[in-house]
Design a protein around this motif. Structure first.
Motif, short mmCIF file in Angstrom:
data_model
loop_
_atom_site.label_atom_id
_atom_site.label_comp_id
_atom_site.label_asym_id
_atom_site.label_seq_id
_atom_site.Cartn_x
_atom_site.Cartn_y
_atom_site.Cartn_z
N MET A 78 18.87 44.46 53.22
CA MET A 78 18.23 42.74 52.84
C MET A 78 19.16 42.39 51.69
N ALA A 79 19.48 41.38 51.29
CA ALA A 79 21.02 40.62 50.67
C ALA A 79 20.20 40.43 49.40
N PRO A 80 21.57 40.69 48.34
CA PRO A 80 20.36 40.71 47.22
C PRO A 80 19.88 39.40 46.34
N SER A 81 19.82 38.93 45.73
CA SER A 81 18.99 38.15 45.48
C SER A 81 19.64 36.51 44.52
N THR A 82 19.74 35.58 44.37
CA THR A 82 21.55 35.27 44.15
C THR A 82 20.66 33.63 43.37
N ALA A 83 19.34 33.79 43.29
CA ALA A 83 18.60 33.24 42.10
C ALA A 83 19.20 33.62 40.70
N ARG A 84 19.13 31.98 39.65
CA ARG A 84 19.68 31.62 39.19
C ARG A 84 18.89 32.10 37.55
N LYS A 85 19.39 33.46 36.46
CA LYS A 85 18.29 33.53 35.20
C LYS A 85 17.95 32.27 34.80
N SER A 86 16.59 32.91 34.76
CA SER A 86 16.16 31.72 34.15
C SER A 86 15.82 32.00 32.23
N LEU A 87 15.62 30.40 31.66
CA LEU A 87 15.50 31.11 30.13
C LEU A 87 14.61 29.65 29.61
N ARG A 88 13.50 30.20 29.20
CA ARG A 88 12.63 29.24 28.27
C ARG A 88 13.29 29.64 26.81
N ILE A 89 13.47 28.76 25.82
CA ILE A 89 14.21 28.64 24.40
C ILE A 89 13.40 27.66 23.12
N GLY A 90 12.79 28.73 22.75
CA GLY A 90 12.07 27.50 21.49
C GLY A 90 13.29 27.47 20.55
N VAL A 91 13.10 26.76 19.58
CA VAL A 91 14.76 25.70 18.74
C VAL A 91 13.67 25.81 17.39
N ILE A 92 13.06 25.68 16.60
CA ILE A 92 12.52 25.38 15.10
C ILE A 92 13.88 24.67 13.84
N MET A 93 14.12 23.17 14.18
CA MET A 93 14.93 22.91 13.48
C MET A 93 14.12 21.90 12.22
N GLU A 94 12.94 22.46 12.02
CA GLU A 94 12.00 20.78 11.36
C GLU A 94 12.50 21.35 9.96
N GLU A 95 12.82 20.14 8.64
CA GLU A 95 13.25 20.33 7.40
C GLU A 95 14.81 21.29 7.11
N ILE A 96 15.48 21.25 8.40
CA ILE A 96 16.70 22.12 8.24
C ILE A 96 17.94 21.85 8.00
N GLN A 97 18.71 22.20 7.64
CA GLN A 97 20.37 22.04 6.96
C GLN A 97 20.80 22.26 8.97
N LEU A 98 21.07 21.33 9.70
CA LEU A 98 21.90 20.82 11.30
C LEU A 98 22.92 22.43 11.35
N SER A 99 23.28 22.33 10.85
CA SER A 99 24.59 23.50 10.60
C SER A 99 24.17 24.77 11.09
N ASP A 100 22.71 24.95 10.59
CA ASP A 100 22.25 26.06 11.01
C ASP A 100 22.15 26.79 12.23
N ILE A 101 21.60 25.27 12.98
CA ILE A 101 21.13 25.32 14.62
C ILE A 101 22.55 25.55 15.59
N VAL A 102 23.30 25.14 14.54
CA VAL A 102 24.95 24.53 16.07
C VAL A 102 24.51 25.40 17.02
N GLY A 103 24.35 27.09 16.46
CA GLY A 103 24.94 27.84 17.51
C GLY A 103 23.53 28.23 18.92
N ILE A 104 23.10 26.59 19.29
CA ILE A 104 22.17 27.04 19.63
C ILE A 104 23.23 26.68 21.86
N ASP A 105 24.35 25.67 21.34
CA ASP A 105 25.17 25.21 22.00
C ASP A 105 25.82 26.10 23.21
N ILE A 106 25.86 27.22 21.51
CA ILE A 106 26.67 28.58 23.13
C ILE A 106 25.42 28.81 24.32
#
Length: 230
Positions: free
Chosen positions: A1-29
């Protein structure tokens, strides 16, 4: 049986309410590792097609108290996609930026408590850990926060083991398969480095550098590490 080539799926919740924008820029990684980003990047270099199996299908959920435009510094207003009350509790990752200490909505507290053991990986940047700690879920865990607020953090949440580090990794309860992980970072720069190290650990050094860190000019392994130098 051939190995699965399905991509990994992620659901990422981001809480950036009332924060300093620089705190969250790492999500771009994370964003640069997505299949959506890949489909654009191959326009620059067709050889990138070899990385397609490693790309991620990411669903982003931007969480706030309401769906009304929400504030982050500097005078930025963004539109959330889900509220604390309606957001699924069983995400793959929750990432929390650091708000001021007077921002403690009751709906966020409920979300933290209800999603804590259902979401495998939690990440905080800056005073985001103090916000999460106010719900009680961090009691007994090793954590950090912005270095300048370690004193207030210890006073506000004395049952948390606050450490003077750029970032800290600890185990946490998780109801699903695998081990729960808690990643807490100090200031915004430490948060970028922490997210970079998480991605390298989980998605591969060469892929993460090629598609994300090199293009963004983030160098978490060249100058800084997990610990302060003084």
């Amino acid at each position: 049986m051939a190995p699965s080539t399905a991509r990994k799926s992620l659901r990422i919740g981001v809480i950036m309410e009332e924060i300093q924008l620089s705190d969250i820029v790492g999500i771009d990684i994370f964003g640069n590792l997505s299949h959506a980003f890949y489909t654009k990047a191959i326009g620059f270099d067709p050889s990138y097609t070899t990385y397609e199996p490693q790309t991620l299908d990411i669903e982003w959920l931007y969480i706030a108290s309401t769906l009304d435009p929400t504030f982050a510094t500097p005078s930025l207003h963004y539109v959330p996609t889900v509220t604390y009350d309606t957001c699924p509790r069983d995400l793959d990752i929750v990432i929390i930026g650091g708000p001021w200490p007077d921002h403690r909505p009751a709906s966020a507290d409920r979300f933290f408590k209800e999603a804590w053991a259902k979401t495998r990986v939690w990440m905080t940047i800056c005073t985001g850990s103090m916000w999460l700690a106010s719900s009680g879920v961090l009691d007994g865990h090793r954590c950090t926060t912005n270095r300048t607020t370690l004193g207030p953090a210890k006073g506000a949440a004395p049952k948390v083991d606050w450490l003077d580090q750029r970032w800290v990794v600890d185990a946490k309860p998780y109801d699903g398969e695998g081990e729960g992980e808690l990643w807490t970072a100090g200031g915004a720069g430490a948060g970028i480095d922490m997210i970079a190290q998480y991605c390298i650990k989980n998605f591969g050094d060469k892929f993460v550098h090629t598609f994300s860190l090199d293009g963004l000019e983030f160098r978490p392994d060249s100058i800084h590490g997990q610990f302060y130098k003084s």
